[in-house]
Design an enzyme around this catalytic site. Structure first.
Site, PDB file in Angstrom:
ATOM      1  N   ASP A 190     -15.851  24.455  -8.451  1.00  0.00           N
ATOM      2  CA  ASP A 190     -15.802  25.466  -9.235  1.00  0.00           C
ATOM      3  C   ASP A 190     -14.355  25.575  -9.470  1.00  0.00           C
ATOM      4  O   ASP A 190     -13.408  25.315  -8.819  1.00  0.00           O
ATOM      5  CB  ASP A 190     -16.489  26.666  -8.583  1.00  0.00           C
ATOM      6  CG  ASP A 190     -16.909  27.633  -9.478  1.00  0.00           C
ATOM      7  OD1 ASP A 190     -18.024  27.805  -9.416  1.00  0.00           O
ATOM      8  OD2 ASP A 190     -16.211  28.398 -10.115  1.00  0.00           O
ATOM      9  N   HIS A 192     -13.095  28.533  -9.706  1.00  0.00           N
ATOM     10  CA  HIS A 192     -12.570  29.802  -9.391  1.00  0.00           C
ATOM     11  C   HIS A 192     -12.405  29.807  -7.651  1.00  0.00           C
ATOM     12  O   HIS A 192     -12.196  28.815  -7.160  1.00  0.00           O
ATOM     13  CB  HIS A 192     -13.848  30.689  -9.414  1.00  0.00           C
ATOM     14  CG  HIS A 192     -14.040  31.049 -10.740  1.00  0.00           C
ATOM     15  ND1 HIS A 192     -15.186  30.492 -11.362  1.00  0.00           N
ATOM     16  CD2 HIS A 192     -13.526  32.034 -11.598  1.00  0.00           C
ATOM     17  CE1 HIS A 192     -15.155  30.948 -12.576  1.00  0.00           C
ATOM     18  NE2 HIS A 192     -14.369  32.080 -12.886  1.00  0.00           N
ATOM     19  N   SER A 288     -12.588  36.123 -14.853  1.00  0.00           N
ATOM     20  CA  SER A 288     -13.872  35.942 -14.237  1.00  0.00           C
ATOM     21  C   SER A 288     -13.344  36.132 -12.933  1.00  0.00           C
ATOM     22  O   SER A 288     -14.464  36.284 -11.850  1.00  0.00           O
ATOM     23  CB  SER A 288     -14.710  34.845 -14.576  1.00  0.00           C
ATOM     24  OG  SER A 288     -13.736  33.506 -14.529  1.00  0.00           O
TER      25      SER A 288
END
Length: 388
Positions: A190, A192, A288
């Site tokens: 990912d 993130h 985000s």
């Protein structure tokens, strides 16, 4: 012999094509439209074509097959992902060069300084959380591809830019590098960070913010509960369209536990003042990394600061647009917070932004204020250097 072989090949091809065609009729059988869909103007035909195209198995087979070949033979995915070693995936935004990067950095620097000026005029303290790139933290998991030279000193240059602008921005690279010994600070598949990485950053920010004295003593205590999670399909796997036919080729999913931060106890207002200020003193603005509750960055900040906050971060908009939107909001104009924490991943500094949703004159004024502030800072530094 050759004639027999050719017949076998032809028969196999024809049989496969027939089987796939019959299979595709399953999708056609599920087609339906509203009763009033007109036939004569072609809308019904277009609707059926779209439905059939989505359900046609040859298209999905071709997509999966080419993705499997690119991934297994060449170690490549769709534009957007870089295939690393050890089942790691990276965003190509952390690797590829950016067009007009130098001009974009200059423009964004002016905007950042303009934001600081706007907040300062409203007696709001700005602290920036410049997030190091995942690629900067995990170079041991690179594959054959290396980041472009633009990214080599991007984090250090970004911190220097904000320091010259008089903005507090604690180093987050060192603490995250040290924290790697205790667990993953970024997800493997990912873009993130993990909740653990978010917690490390929140703690470092609190270490910088508390001595400033901008936050009132609230006496609030926040605790974080860790709940059972499960497999997490990383956003970078979306650039590897291997499922469902070659799903086993995908890197195994990350395991992501759920984190929930809540206030343990409330403290009464100091003294007998029944009208003590109840305004939330902290605003969080960003991407985000802050907006997505799965990483629990807002919760980790509440716990580290011992203070509530309002989260103005947005998903899919980068760091600049949510900040500009916040400055234009009634929340800011009517009741500005004491502190703004601006989460800003380093890879966004050299990017261009579409600012067309904002008033062009206001953006120009913001940049002009930022450039004027930079010139003043440069002159001050020059004069101080001359004295020495």
């Amino acid at each position: 012999m050759n004639r027999t072989t050719n017949l076998v090949y032809a028969g196999t091809f024809a049989g496969t094509l027939l089987a796939l065609s019959l299979w595709s009729l399953k999708g056609a059988a599920g087609f339906s439209t509203a009763d009033n869909t007109p036939v004569l103007n072609g809308k019904l035909a277009l609707a059926f074509e779209k439905h059939y195209d989505e359900e046609f198995p040859i298209k999905k087979l071709g997509t999966n097959l080419w993705a499997a070949l690119d991934y297994t033979l060449f170690g490549e995915g769709r534009p957007g992902v870089v295939i690393g070693a050890n089942q790691w995936l990276f965003s190509d935004e952390e690797f590829k060069p950016t067009a007009a990067a130098s001009q974009n950095i200059t423009d964004n620097q002016a905007l950042i300084q303009g934001v600081r000026e706007t907040l300062a005029r409203n007696n709001v303290q700005l602290v920036m959380a410049i997030l190091p790139a995942k690629a900067r933290l995990y170079p041991e998991n690179f594959g054959e591809q290396q980041p472009a030279s633009l990214h080599e000193q991007l984090y250090q240059n970004f911190r220097r830019i904000v320091a010259d602008a008089g903005i507090q921005a604690p180093d987050l690279l060192g603490p995250l590098q040290q924290a790697k010994a205790g667990g993953q600070v970024f997800l493997r598949t990912d873009t993130h960070w993990t909740p653990y990485g978010a917690q490390v950053v929140a703690g470092q920010l609190a270490t910088t913010i508390k001595p400033i004295g901008v936050l009132p003593e609230s006496g609030n205590v926040y605790v974080t509960e860790t709940l059972p999670g499960g497999p997490h399909k990383g956003d970078l796997t979306n650039f590897l369209p291997l499922d469902p036919l070659f799903e086993e080729l995908l890197p195994p999913p990350d395991q992501l536990a759920k984190h929930n931060t809540r206030q343990q106890e409330e403290s009464a207002p100091a003294g007998d003042d029944l009208f003590a200020e109840t305004q939330v003193p902290v605003a969080l603005v960003g991407t985000s990394y802050s907006a997505d509750e799965r990483w629990n960055f807002a919760g980790a900040l509440r716990q580290a600061l011992g203070s509530d906050l309002v989260n103005f971060a947005e998903d899919g908009r980068g760091p600049l647009l949510p900040m500009l939107k916040f400055l234009q909001s009634e929340d800011f104009k009517k009741s500005p917070p004491r502190l703004v924490i601006w989460e800003f991943p380093e890879r966004y500094l050299p990017m261009a932004y579409d600012l067309s949703e904002f008033d062009a004159d206001w953006i120009a004024q913001l940049k002009a204020a930022g450039r004027q502030d930079k010139q003043l800072a440069d002159n001050t530094a020059t004069n101080q250097g001359a004295r020495h």
